[in-house]
Write a protein that holds these residues in place. Structure first.
Motif, PDB file in Angstrom:
ATOM      1  N   THR A   1      -7.699   7.126  -3.488  1.00  0.00           N
ATOM      2  CA  THR A   1      -7.219   6.076  -4.372  1.00  0.00           C
ATOM      3  C   THR A   1      -6.114   6.522  -5.325  1.00  0.00           C
ATOM      4  O   THR A   1      -5.434   5.667  -5.898  1.00  0.00           O
ATOM      5  CB  THR A   1      -8.388   5.505  -5.196  1.00  0.00           C
TER       6      THR A   1
ATOM      7  N   PRO B   1      -3.654   3.405  -4.208  1.00  0.00           N
ATOM      8  CA  PRO B   1      -4.555   2.440  -4.844  1.00  0.00           C
ATOM      9  C   PRO B   1      -4.841   1.248  -3.940  1.00  0.00           C
ATOM     10  O   PRO B   1      -5.841   0.562  -4.110  1.00  0.00           O
ATOM     11  CB  PRO B   1      -3.792   2.015  -6.099  1.00  0.00           C
ATOM     12  N   ARG B   2      -3.922   0.987  -2.982  1.00  0.00           N
ATOM     13  CA  ARG B   2      -4.148   0.032  -1.903  1.00  0.00           C
ATOM     14  C   ARG B   2      -3.993   0.794  -0.591  1.00  0.00           C
ATOM     15  O   ARG B   2      -2.919   1.342  -0.315  1.00  0.00           O
ATOM     16  CB  ARG B   2      -3.110  -1.097  -1.930  1.00  0.00           C
ATOM     17  N   GLU B   3      -5.051   0.881   0.222  1.00  0.00           N
ATOM     18  CA  GLU B   3      -4.951   1.627   1.464  1.00  0.00           C
ATOM     19  C   GLU B   3      -3.895   1.013   2.385  1.00  0.00           C
ATOM     20  O   GLU B   3      -3.872  -0.190   2.580  1.00  0.00           O
ATOM     21  CB  GLU B   3      -6.293   1.656   2.216  1.00  0.00           C
TER      22      GLU B   3
ATOM     23  N   GLU C   1      -4.212  -7.641  -1.984  1.00  0.00           N
ATOM     24  CA  GLU C   1      -4.481  -7.294  -0.599  1.00  0.00           C
ATOM     25  C   GLU C   1      -3.196  -7.243   0.240  1.00  0.00           C
ATOM     26  O   GLU C   1      -2.133  -7.709  -0.175  1.00  0.00           O
ATOM     27  CB  GLU C   1      -5.457  -8.309   0.015  1.00  0.00           C
TER      28      GLU C   1
ATOM     29  N   ASP D   1      -8.888  -6.528   2.853  1.00  0.00           N
ATOM     30  CA  ASP D   1      -9.345  -6.284   1.489  1.00  0.00           C
ATOM     31  C   ASP D   1      -9.179  -4.794   1.198  1.00  0.00           C
ATOM     32  O   ASP D   1     -10.089  -3.989   1.379  1.00  0.00           O
ATOM     33  CB  ASP D   1     -10.807  -6.702   1.359  1.00  0.00           C
ATOM     34  N   VAL D   2      -7.968  -4.429   0.742  1.00  0.00           N
ATOM     35  CA  VAL D   2      -7.678  -3.034   0.426  1.00  0.00           C
ATOM     36  C   VAL D   2      -7.796  -2.752  -1.063  1.00  0.00           C
ATOM     37  O   VAL D   2      -7.833  -1.599  -1.484  1.00  0.00           O
ATOM     38  CB  VAL D   2      -6.274  -2.628   0.920  1.00  0.00           C
ATOM     39  N   ARG D   3      -7.842  -3.794  -1.869  1.00  0.00           N
ATOM     40  CA  ARG D   3      -8.117  -3.685  -3.298  1.00  0.00           C
ATOM     41  C   ARG D   3      -8.294  -5.095  -3.831  1.00  0.00           C
ATOM     42  O   ARG D   3      -7.467  -5.968  -3.556  1.00  0.00           O
ATOM     43  CB  ARG D   3      -6.978  -2.997  -4.045  1.00  0.00           C
TER      44      ARG D   3
ATOM     45  N   ASP E   1      -8.628   6.110   3.624  1.00  0.00           N
ATOM     46  CA  ASP E   1      -9.748   5.491   2.912  1.00  0.00           C
ATOM     47  C   ASP E   1     -10.282   6.431   1.835  1.00  0.00           C
ATOM     48  O   ASP E   1     -10.549   7.605   2.082  1.00  0.00           O
ATOM     49  CB  ASP E   1     -10.857   5.144   3.907  1.00  0.00           C
TER      50      ASP E   1
ATOM     51  N   LYS F   1       1.694   2.707  -5.854  1.00  0.00           N
ATOM     52  CA  LYS F   1       1.425   2.540  -7.288  1.00  0.00           C
ATOM     53  C   LYS F   1       2.704   2.272  -8.044  1.00  0.00           C
ATOM     54  O   LYS F   1       3.728   2.912  -7.847  1.00  0.00           O
ATOM     55  CB  LYS F   1       0.752   3.799  -7.851  1.00  0.00           C
TER      56      LYS F   1
ATOM     57  N   GLU G   1      -7.223   0.604   8.497  1.00  0.00           N
ATOM     58  CA  GLU G   1      -6.872   1.057   7.159  1.00  0.00           C
ATOM     59  C   GLU G   1      -6.785   2.578   7.152  1.00  0.00           C
ATOM     60  O   GLU G   1      -7.619   3.266   7.737  1.00  0.00           O
ATOM     61  CB  GLU G   1      -7.909   0.577   6.147  1.00  0.00           C
TER      62      GLU G   1
END
Length: 310
Positions: free
Chosen positions: A152, A156-158, A128, A122-124, A149, A180, A146
């Motif tokens: 962002t 936006p997704r680690e 995911e 669950d990175v966003r 951390d 992104k 991850e």
């Protein structure tokens, strides 16, 4: 290929219901040619070619690594079954997956695949990252972590990092990314690129590392990934020959817009893997599955094959 023939018929009963795609960084337009698979060397950028297959013949002696954005998975009620069948048919060793919307559905794919294991992170919410791997050939799958951390803006997704070992003895570090999207986010992708390179330079300067995923940008002039491109002694985009090609094998084969098609999914390797790299391929599933682009994903998988150390 009987599986793909069945899938073709299966998809014909569904109406097209594609979601609004994100607009990638605009590439240059290029002429069409026949699809090809590239086998390249890191030393002189030369490569040979052969036809791409939707169901490739792979060698158990090589590590086959795939990056695949499966677009808001699951797009349809039958997506779990279809993606399961595709992974089983491709038979690669490990898949780095982006854009998992429902982790339970992703876990259902893993549970449906005999001989495979996997994990999602669950990175966003709703977008995911995950891995699926063949347990008989990936003899060690480490504990994923991850990275970056809380950062962002560039991520936006680690990114998710994991160490793996193939049955041929080759050990590599995989970093799964989804940067992104879109024009206007070049600064954010540039920042991500610099942070990734500094992370590897500082921590793994002599290790076998692969960064793969949806980079959401091409290699055109002014690329956000210039820091990697200029350090060609230490870093090589294994999919560069695809980017330099006609467009038939681009990873994002959209139509009807100025940015279509685009090659925005990439596999970057460190120079320690140069002698291991044997091939880079675009798996053109849309040639084999009717309505693939609107009912499975708007991205094609990209795969590299790596032989054991000599």
């Amino acid at each position: 290929m009987r599986l793909f023939a069945l899938l073709v018929s299966f998809f014909l009963i569904f109406a097209s219901c594609d979601s609004e795609p994100e607009t990638p960084f605009t590439p240059e337009e290029k002429e069409d040619t026949e699809p090809i698979t590239y086998a390249i060397t890191c030393s002189d950028d030369s490569f040979s070619s052969e036809p791409v297959q939707c169901s490739p013949t792979l060698s158990e002696s090589e590590l086959d690594v795939v990056t695949w954005n499966i677009e808001n998975f699951p797009m349809q009620s039958n997506s779990v079954e279809v993606v399961t069948d595709i992974i089983r048919e491709l038979d690669a060793d490990i898949y780095a997956i982006q854009e998992i919307d429902e982790i339970d559905a992703f876990n259902a794919v893993i549970e449906s695949l005999d001989g495979y294991e996997g994990v999602a992170y669950d990175v966003r919410g709703g977008i995911e990252l995950g891995f699926i791997y063949k347990s008989a050939e990936i003899v060690n799958f480490g504990t994923p972590i991850e990275l970056f951390d809380g950062e962002t803006s560039p991520f936006p997704r680690e990114p998710v990092e994991v160490d793996i070992t193939h049955s041929n003895g080759l050990s590599v570090k995989l970093i799964n990314i989804h940067l992104k999207c879109c024009d206007g986010s070049e600064d954010r992708r540039t920042a991500a690129s610099f942070k990734l390179k500094s992370y590897i330079d500082d921590n793994f300067p002599e290790d076998e590392v692969i960064i793969l995923g949806d980079w959401n940008e091409t290699f055109d002039a002014g690329s956000s990934f210039t820091n990697f491109l200029e350090d060609s002694i230490n870093y090589i985009f294994a999919d560069m020959p695809i980017s330099m090609g006609s467009g038939d094998d681009y990873s994002y084969p959209c139509t009807g817009a100025s940015y279509c098609p685009s090659h925005i999914d990439h596999i970057l390797i460190t120079n320690e893997l140069c002698e291991n790299l044997t091939a880079t391929s675009t798996i053109r599933l849309d040639d084999c599955i009717s309505n693939y682009l609107t009912q499975v994903s708007d991205h094609r998988p990209i795969m590299i094959s790596l032989k054991a150390d000599d």
